[in-house]
Design a protein around this motif. Structure first.
Motif, PDB file in Angstrom:
ATOM      1  N   UNK A  35       7.236   2.999   4.387  1.00 16.12           N
ATOM      2  CA  UNK A  35       6.156   3.406   5.286  1.00 16.12           C
ATOM      3  C   UNK A  35       5.965   4.922   5.211  1.00 16.12           C
ATOM      4  N   UNK A  36       7.058   5.665   5.189  1.00 20.92           N
ATOM      5  CA  UNK A  36       6.965   7.128   5.073  1.00 20.92           C
ATOM      6  C   UNK A  36       6.311   7.528   3.753  1.00 20.92           C
ATOM      7  N   UNK A  37       6.641   6.836   2.686  1.00 23.43           N
ATOM      8  CA  UNK A  37       6.035   7.113   1.387  1.00 23.43           C
ATOM      9  C   UNK A  37       4.533   6.812   1.427  1.00 23.43           C
ATOM     10  N   UNK A  38       4.166   5.697   2.014  1.00 21.54           N
ATOM     11  CA  UNK A  38       2.745   5.354   2.138  1.00 21.54           C
ATOM     12  C   UNK A  38       2.008   6.394   2.970  1.00 21.54           C
ATOM     13  N   UNK A  39       2.707   7.014   3.896  1.00 20.81           N
ATOM     14  CA  UNK A  39       2.108   8.007   4.792  1.00 20.81           C
ATOM     15  C   UNK A  39       2.109   9.418   4.202  1.00 20.81           C
ATOM     16  N   UNK A  40       2.577   9.574   3.002  1.00 21.11           N
ATOM     17  CA  UNK A  40       2.667  10.913   2.399  1.00 21.11           C
ATOM     18  C   UNK A  40       1.319  11.631   2.389  1.00 21.11           C
ATOM     19  N   UNK A  41       0.242  10.880   2.262  1.00 27.18           N
ATOM     20  CA  UNK A  41      -1.095  11.489   2.280  1.00 27.18           C
ATOM     21  C   UNK A  41      -1.723  11.425   3.673  1.00 27.18           C
ATOM     22  N   UNK A  42      -0.933  11.089   4.662  1.00 25.00           N
ATOM     23  CA  UNK A  42      -1.323  10.993   6.075  1.00 25.00           C
ATOM     24  C   UNK A  42      -2.348   9.891   6.346  1.00 25.00           C
ATOM     25  N   UNK A  43      -2.430   8.916   5.451  1.00 25.60           N
ATOM     26  CA  UNK A  43      -3.274   7.739   5.633  1.00 25.60           C
ATOM     27  C   UNK A  43      -2.515   6.549   5.073  1.00 25.60           C
ATOM     28  N   UNK A  44      -2.358   5.529   5.878  1.00 25.76           N
ATOM     29  CA  UNK A  44      -1.730   4.286   5.406  1.00 25.76           C
ATOM     30  C   UNK A  44      -2.831   3.242   5.316  1.00 25.76           C
ATOM     31  N   UNK A  45      -3.184   2.887   4.090  1.00 25.57           N
ATOM     32  CA  UNK A  45      -4.310   1.982   3.854  1.00 25.57           C
ATOM     33  C   UNK A  45      -3.920   0.526   4.121  1.00 25.57           C
ATOM     34  N   UNK A  46      -4.929  -0.314   4.225  1.00 25.31           N
ATOM     35  CA  UNK A  46      -4.695  -1.748   4.416  1.00 25.31           C
ATOM     36  C   UNK A  46      -3.893  -2.348   3.260  1.00 25.31           C
ATOM     37  N   UNK A  47      -4.218  -2.027   1.984  1.00 25.00           N
ATOM     38  CA  UNK A  47      -3.400  -2.568   0.893  1.00 25.00           C
ATOM     39  C   UNK A  47      -1.934  -2.115   0.973  1.00 25.00           C
ATOM     40  N   UNK A  48      -1.712  -0.870   1.359  1.00 25.46           N
ATOM     41  CA  UNK A  48      -0.330  -0.399   1.513  1.00 25.46           C
ATOM     42  C   UNK A  48       0.371  -1.174   2.624  1.00 25.46           C
ATOM     43  N   UNK A  49      -0.319  -1.369   3.728  1.00 25.80           N
ATOM     44  CA  UNK A  49       0.241  -2.122   4.845  1.00 25.80           C
ATOM     45  C   UNK A  49       0.591  -3.544   4.419  1.00 25.80           C
ATOM     46  N   UNK A  50      -0.311  -4.180   3.683  1.00 23.89           N
ATOM     47  CA  UNK A  50      -0.069  -5.560   3.240  1.00 23.89           C
ATOM     48  C   UNK A  50       1.149  -5.667   2.344  1.00 23.89           C
ATOM     49  N   UNK A  51       1.292  -4.748   1.411  1.00 22.39           N
ATOM     50  CA  UNK A  51       2.443  -4.771   0.507  1.00 22.39           C
ATOM     51  C   UNK A  51       3.734  -4.547   1.285  1.00 22.39           C
ATOM     52  N   UNK A  52       3.734  -3.587   2.181  1.00 24.17           N
ATOM     53  CA  UNK A  52       4.950  -3.297   2.949  1.00 24.17           C
ATOM     54  C   UNK A  52       5.306  -4.471   3.851  1.00 24.17           C
ATOM     55  N   UNK A  53       4.334  -5.125   4.408  1.00 25.58           N
ATOM     56  CA  UNK A  53       4.614  -6.317   5.226  1.00 25.58           C
ATOM     57  C   UNK A  53       5.227  -7.424   4.382  1.00 25.58           C
ATOM     58  N   UNK A  54       4.723  -7.616   3.177  1.00 26.15           N
ATOM     59  CA  UNK A  54       5.282  -8.637   2.286  1.00 26.15           C
ATOM     60  C   UNK A  54       6.728  -8.293   1.915  1.00 26.15           C
ATOM     61  N   UNK A  55       6.979  -7.031   1.647  1.00 23.98           N
ATOM     62  CA  UNK A  55       8.342  -6.604   1.323  1.00 23.98           C
ATOM     63  C   UNK A  55       9.245  -6.784   2.538  1.00 23.98           C
ATOM     64  N   UNK A  56       8.730  -6.448   3.722  1.00 19.13           N
ATOM     65  CA  UNK A  56       9.500  -6.632   4.953  1.00 19.13           C
ATOM     66  C   UNK A  56       9.944  -8.083   5.085  1.00 19.13           C
ATOM     67  N   UNK A  57       9.021  -8.991   4.878  1.00 12.08           N
ATOM     68  CA  UNK A  57       9.325 -10.418   4.952  1.00 12.08           C
ATOM     69  C   UNK A  57      10.335 -10.812   3.874  1.00 12.08           C
ATOM     70  N   UNK A  58      10.139 -10.325   2.647  1.00 13.57           N
ATOM     71  CA  UNK A  58      11.049 -10.656   1.543  1.00 13.57           C
ATOM     72  C   UNK A  58      12.461 -10.135   1.797  1.00 13.57           C
ATOM     73  N   UNK A  59      12.568  -9.072   2.589  1.00 13.32           N
ATOM     74  CA  UNK A  59      13.884  -8.518   2.932  1.00 13.32           C
ATOM     75  C   UNK A  59      14.539  -9.271   4.091  1.00 13.32           C
ATOM     76  N   UNK A  60      13.865 -10.290   4.600  1.00  9.87           N
ATOM     77  CA  UNK A  60      14.428 -11.069   5.700  1.00  9.87           C
ATOM     78  C   UNK A  60      14.277 -10.397   7.042  1.00  9.87           C
ATOM     79  N   UNK A  61      13.337  -9.473   7.132  1.00  8.29           N
ATOM     80  CA  UNK A  61      13.074  -8.781   8.387  1.00  8.29           C
ATOM     81  C   UNK A  61      11.878  -9.429   9.056  1.00  8.29           C
ATOM     82  N   UNK A  62      11.698  -9.150  10.326  1.00  8.00           N
ATOM     83  CA  UNK A  62      10.645  -9.787  11.100  1.00  8.00           C
ATOM     84  C   UNK A  62       9.425  -8.884  11.248  1.00  8.00           C
ATOM     85  N   UNK A  63       8.355  -9.489  11.713  1.00  6.67           N
ATOM     86  CA  UNK A  63       7.151  -8.712  12.029  1.00  6.67           C
ATOM     87  C   UNK A  63       7.474  -7.699  13.124  1.00  6.67           C
ATOM     88  N   UNK A  64       8.328  -8.066  14.041  1.00  6.98           N
ATOM     89  CA  UNK A  64       8.735  -7.143  15.109  1.00  6.98           C
ATOM     90  C   UNK A  64       9.448  -5.921  14.517  1.00  6.98           C
TER      91      UNK A  64
END
Length: 84
Positions: A35-64
């Motif tokens: 998330x910090x890397x995605x925010x390096x340009x001070x904008x976190x786009x929808x595609x970045x959010x989607x990828x990070x959410x997928x990775x979060x899920x793949x890591x066994x972490x929750x939406x919370x």
């Protein structure tokens, strides 16, 4: 050229290894760094959010877990800016 290979082969491999060998806190730190890397340009786009959410899920972490991490970057999420 390697985006498809990285996304379809490497990401699942890396997340599987992290899920197996890393504790919950380390996996949270990985997502926080993404998330910090995605925010390096001070904008976190929808595609970045989607990828990070997928990775979060793949890591066994929750939406919370993801929501708690993204909270400190809330002002930079383009998804939220579009709804204001």
């Amino acid at each position: 050229d390697h985006i498809v290979e990285i996304w379809s082969v490497q990401v699942p491999r890396y997340t599987r290894i992290l899920r197996e060998f890393a504790d919950h806190d380390l996996r949270l730190q990985v997502v926080e760094m993404l998330v910090a890397l995605a925010d390096a340009d001070e904008v976190i786009s929808s595609p970045e959010t989607n990828v990070i959410r997928q990775i979060t899920n793949a890591l066994g972490l929750t939406q919370r877990d993801y929501n708690a991490i993204q909270q400190s970057y809330r002002d930079h999420l383009t998804v939220l800016k579009q709804t204001r």
